[in-house]
Design a protein around this motif. Structure first.
Motif, PDB file in Angstrom:
ATOM      1  N   UNK A   1       0.832  -1.206   0.000  1.00  0.00           N
ATOM      2  CA  UNK A   1       0.000   0.000   0.000  1.00  0.00           C
ATOM      3  C   UNK A   1       0.863   1.251   0.000  1.00  0.00           C
TER       4      UNK A   1
ATOM      5  N   UNK B   1       2.113   1.643  -3.576  1.00  0.00           N
ATOM      6  CA  UNK B   1       1.005   2.113  -4.407  1.00  0.00           C
ATOM      7  C   UNK B   1       0.725   3.582  -4.126  1.00  0.00           C
ATOM      8  N   UNK B   2       0.810   3.948  -2.856  1.00  0.00           N
ATOM      9  CA  UNK B   2       0.588   5.343  -2.499  1.00  0.00           C
ATOM     10  C   UNK B   2       1.635   6.247  -3.129  1.00  0.00           C
TER      11      UNK B   2
ATOM     12  N   UNK C   1       0.954   6.528  -6.923  1.00  0.00           N
ATOM     13  CA  UNK C   1      -0.222   7.314  -7.286  1.00  0.00           C
ATOM     14  C   UNK C   1      -0.026   8.781  -6.921  1.00  0.00           C
ATOM     15  N   UNK C   2       0.691   9.060  -5.836  1.00  0.00           N
ATOM     16  CA  UNK C   2       0.949  10.459  -5.502  1.00  0.00           C
ATOM     17  C   UNK C   2       1.853  11.114  -6.529  1.00  0.00           C
TER      18      UNK C   2
ATOM     19  N   UNK D   1      -2.448   0.709 -11.368  1.00  0.00           N
ATOM     20  CA  UNK D   1      -1.911   2.055 -11.225  1.00  0.00           C
ATOM     21  C   UNK D   1      -1.356   2.617 -12.512  1.00  0.00           C
TER      22      UNK D   1
END
Lengths: 397, 361
Positions: free
Chosen positions: A190, A193-194, A197-198, A228
């Motif tokens: 996570x 992924x964060x 995506x950020x 993503x």
């Protein structure tokens, strides 16, 4: 975000990509970068032990993007390269071998070195005095990262490097991540992924791309990274090893690896929500990687997306209007015209039989316009009109 | 367009008609509908989303169609002044409100004919037809200046500012907290404003949760916590005057978990991407060029009744008409070329009859 408003522009741009090879299409998409208010395009390069040429594809894309940046053709003004699986000196040699001027690379390239000391061990050993600093002279601007587990810091370092490269205003930079596989070893799914995506949603990032070795992860990790990204490039062997012939498949993939060839499958997620699938072959050579289109047209497997397809029972607008103009016998809706009983002999109202099925619709009483005809041939002209039948009380005759 | 024929009984509840509150419509069995924002979807569902139901949309990771559904749903609520709670995994969910579409103003030409319900299927020369003009059951226009039950949205133009300010719009970022406790609390406070009591409804609310199992969220691998949250939210929604729409990507969660989530939904939809420039599909379907995706309807909410909804068609194509409004259509088979002998073995029974090359009725 707001993808519909960009539909028209993107469809024109994408229409021009039809002729190019997929690799060129990918490079073009990365070069064009992000539109305002949208996420930046993101590419996942995926390979496996059967066809371990992902790094070659990564290098190719990196050098293509560099060319575009140096030529001023791309939206992005610089690249921040996060080096996890190979040292910065590898990239220096790569650039040299492809003919780039390394001395001036500080204008467009920053390397975040997560390879030399990712967990800070050498740092601690140096503090203890056990080792001396042995890092070689590097000609590229390198920042050392001492803790890859802290992804928040990594994110801010990337942004800092990027802003240092292109300035604070509207200029954008690209981010290349050497290997997300390495990152996933140190941090949770996570948080990775964060981070990705950020980066994508940051308004100074033009595009991102990363490499993944799919057989080193659970399928969920691969699924997340595909989720993503807006483009997915799969590096696969030419012949898939079948389950029953393990021995043969090993030999086969060894052969293929020696021949350095394989297949390249790309999935583009287009802005309008459709997915473009393309396939090519590639061949890795000394000077780089070459892509060629597949000679034989393999039919793509269309999964049965459509369980039940009906026949078209709807009428198009044109058909509806035409049908409304047909005047049926006995019908006048009290609009003042005299009542005529159609008996087949007189050609007062001629209407043609309808062949279309019926659906709900509003009646238009328009006797004077447009023509439909019913052509009825009576058996004999001697017959009387059908006046012996009692007309129904309800019929409007 | 497929329409479900809802069986209306001869009994009707003696409740005050809810047409006094904009955006609500009486449904069968004492339920009340709110519009989904997409006229075709309302027709397919038999009126709209039932108040008190949980709607789930299964996303396709390759296409953003679930955003279209969410946008229309949220805009429709704002146009009708329904309070809105929006949660998404992005860091700045408020920014999404800027992409909500605006309703097409009535001056513009409507892109589709509005069929009024009283028209018959057959044209019969019947003298009583001339008396039909006044009868207006199920007539959805209200000409006294109030907004329609379901607006036609123009996806190219953003919603006017005045709808977004001074409204009860609450936005939550799902990345903010490591677990679902905050989200549960916010939902519960939001729904507490809209309790369901016998008698008149004062207000109806909408909850929109986007990409619930997105991987950036820290709770995304806590399967049972997510299930328990949805279970409690479903209970809260059922006892209040609100509709909750939740989207999630089923490919990012385990299949057993995905099944459990699907069972929790009252109304279940899924959206799918279609391949681009696929010659096989182009031959198989009419209008393939205009399609952007597919919508599947798996379950329709049935509250206060045991009778299920049986639909004629469950797969619809999503098209953007004139690039601005969302249209759902039944899939129609393209005319079969009589000369070609190829058979399309992938589709179901309907296509088999066409293999002979002539259409038999």
């Amino acid at each position: 975000l707001g993808f519909c408003s960009n539909f028209k522009i993107s469809s024109v741009v994408e229409a021009l990509n039809i002729q190019a090879t997929m690799a060129e299409s990918i490079c073009r998409a990365l070069r064009d970068g992000a539109l305002d208010g949208e996420h930046a395009p993101a590419l996942t390069i995926k390979d496996s032990i059967d066809s371990p040429f992902g790094p070659d594809v990564f290098n190719h894309i990196l050098t293509q993007l560099s060319t575009n940046i140096l030529a001023g053709k791309s939206q992005s003004r610089g690249i921040v390269l996060v080096a996890l699986s190979r040292s910065p000196s590898f990239y220096v040699n790569l650039l040299k071998s492809r003919g780039y001027d390394v001395a001036s690379s500080h204008k467009w390239l920053r390397v975040l070195d997560c390879y030399t000391d990712p967990l800070g061990w050498k740092d601690r050993l140096m503090e203890c005095g056990s080792i001396t600093n042995l890092s070689p002279e590097i000609q590229v601007t390198v920042n050392l990262c001492k803790d890859v587990r802290n992804l928040d810091n990594l994110f801010s370092s990337i942004l800092e490097l990027g802003k240092g490269l292109v300035g604070q205003r509207k200029n954008r930079f690209s981010v290349a991540i050497d290997s997300v596989t390495e990152m996933l070893r140190h941090a949770s799914m996570s948080s990775v992924a964060g981070l990705l995506s950020n980066l994508r949603s940051h308004d100074q990032v033009s595009c991102e791309f990363w490499l993944l070795h799919s057989d080193l992860h659970e399928s969920r990790a691969t699924a997340v990274l595909e989720y993503m990204s807006s483009m997915l490039a799969n590096v696969e062997p030419i012949t898939r090893p079948t389950n029953g012939q393990i021995g043969n498949s090993e030999n086969l993939s060894l052969l293929e690896q020696k021949s350095k060839r394989g297949k390249f499958h790309v999935r583009f997620k287009r802005r309008n929500g459709r997915v473009r699938l393309m396939s090519e072959e590639f061949c890795v050579e000394q000077s780089g990687i070459k892509f060629t289109s597949i000679s034989s047209e393999e039919g793509l497997i269309t999964q049965s997306l459509v369980p039940k397809v009906q026949f078209n029972l709807q009428l198009s607008e044109k058909e509806r209007i035409e049908r409304a103009k047909v005047v049926l016998p006995f019908e006048h809706q009290g609009n003042g015209k005299s009542i005529q009983i159609y008996d087949g002999r007189q050609s007062l109202n001629e209407s043609r039989t309808e062949t279309e099925p019926i659906s709900a619709e509003k009646l238009q009483t328009n006797e004077d316009s447009g023509r439909g005809e019913i052509i009825y041939f009576r058996d004999s002209d001697d017959e009387m009109p059908d006046s012996d039948e009692d007309p129904d009380d309800d019929l409007d005759i | 367009m497929a329409a479900t024929k809802t069986r209306t009984s001869s009994f009707s509840r003696s409740a005050a008609p809810s047409s006094s509150i904009p955006g609500l419509k009486n449904g069968p069995n004492g339920t009340i509908f709110v519009s989904s924002g997409i006229p075709d979807l309302d027709k397919i569902l038999g009126g709209g989303f039932s108040l008190g139901s949980l709607v789930m949309v299964m996303e396709d990771t390759e296409a953003p169609h679930h955003m279209l559904l969410l946008r229309n749903f949220m805009s429709q609520g704002l146009v009708h002044n329904h309070p809105l709670l929006y949660a998404s995994p992005s860091r700045d969910p408020r920014a999404f409100l800027g992409t909500l579409p605006t309703p097409v103003s009535s001056k513009d030409d409507k892109s589709r004919d509005r069929n009024t319900e009283q028209e018959k299927d057959l044209r019969i020369a019947w003298q009583y037809k001339k008396y039909f003009g006044e009868h207006q059951q199920n007539f959805e226009y209200q000409r006294d200046g109030k907004p329609e039950y379901c607006s036609d949205f123009d996806l190219r133009k953003p919603l006017e500012r005045h709808f977004l300010s001074g409204q009860c719009i609450d936005c939550i970022s799902l990345q903010d907290s490591p677990n679902l406790a905050t989200l549960r609390d916010r939902c519960s406070t939001f729904l507490a404003q809209l309790p369901r009591r016998d008698g008149n409804i004062t207000c109806a609310g909408r909850i929109a949760i986007q990409s619930f199992c997105a991987p950036q969220c820290e709770y995304s691998n806590m399967d049972w916590d997510m299930l328990s949250f949805i279970r409690s939210m479903k209970g809260m929604v059922r006892s209040s005057n609100a509709v909750a729409v939740l989207t999630f990507p089923p490919s990012l969660v385990s299949s057993s978990f995905s099944k459990r989530l699907q069972h929790l939904a009252d109304t279940l939809l899924s959206v799918r991407a279609i391949p681009d420039e696929d010659k096989e599909l182009a031959k198989l379907l009419t209008g393939y060029q205009d399609m952007v995706g597919l919508l599947n309807l798996h379950k329709v909410a049935r509250i206060n009744t045991q009778v299920p909804v049986i639909l004629e068609a469950t797969t619809f194509s999503i098209k953007l008409q004139k690039r601005r409004s969302l249209v759902l259509e039944c899939l129609n088979q393209a005319p079969v070329d009589g000369s070609s002998g190829t058979s399309y073995a992938t589709t179901g029974s309907c296509s088999r009859s066409s293999k002979t090359g002539t259409l038999d009725f």
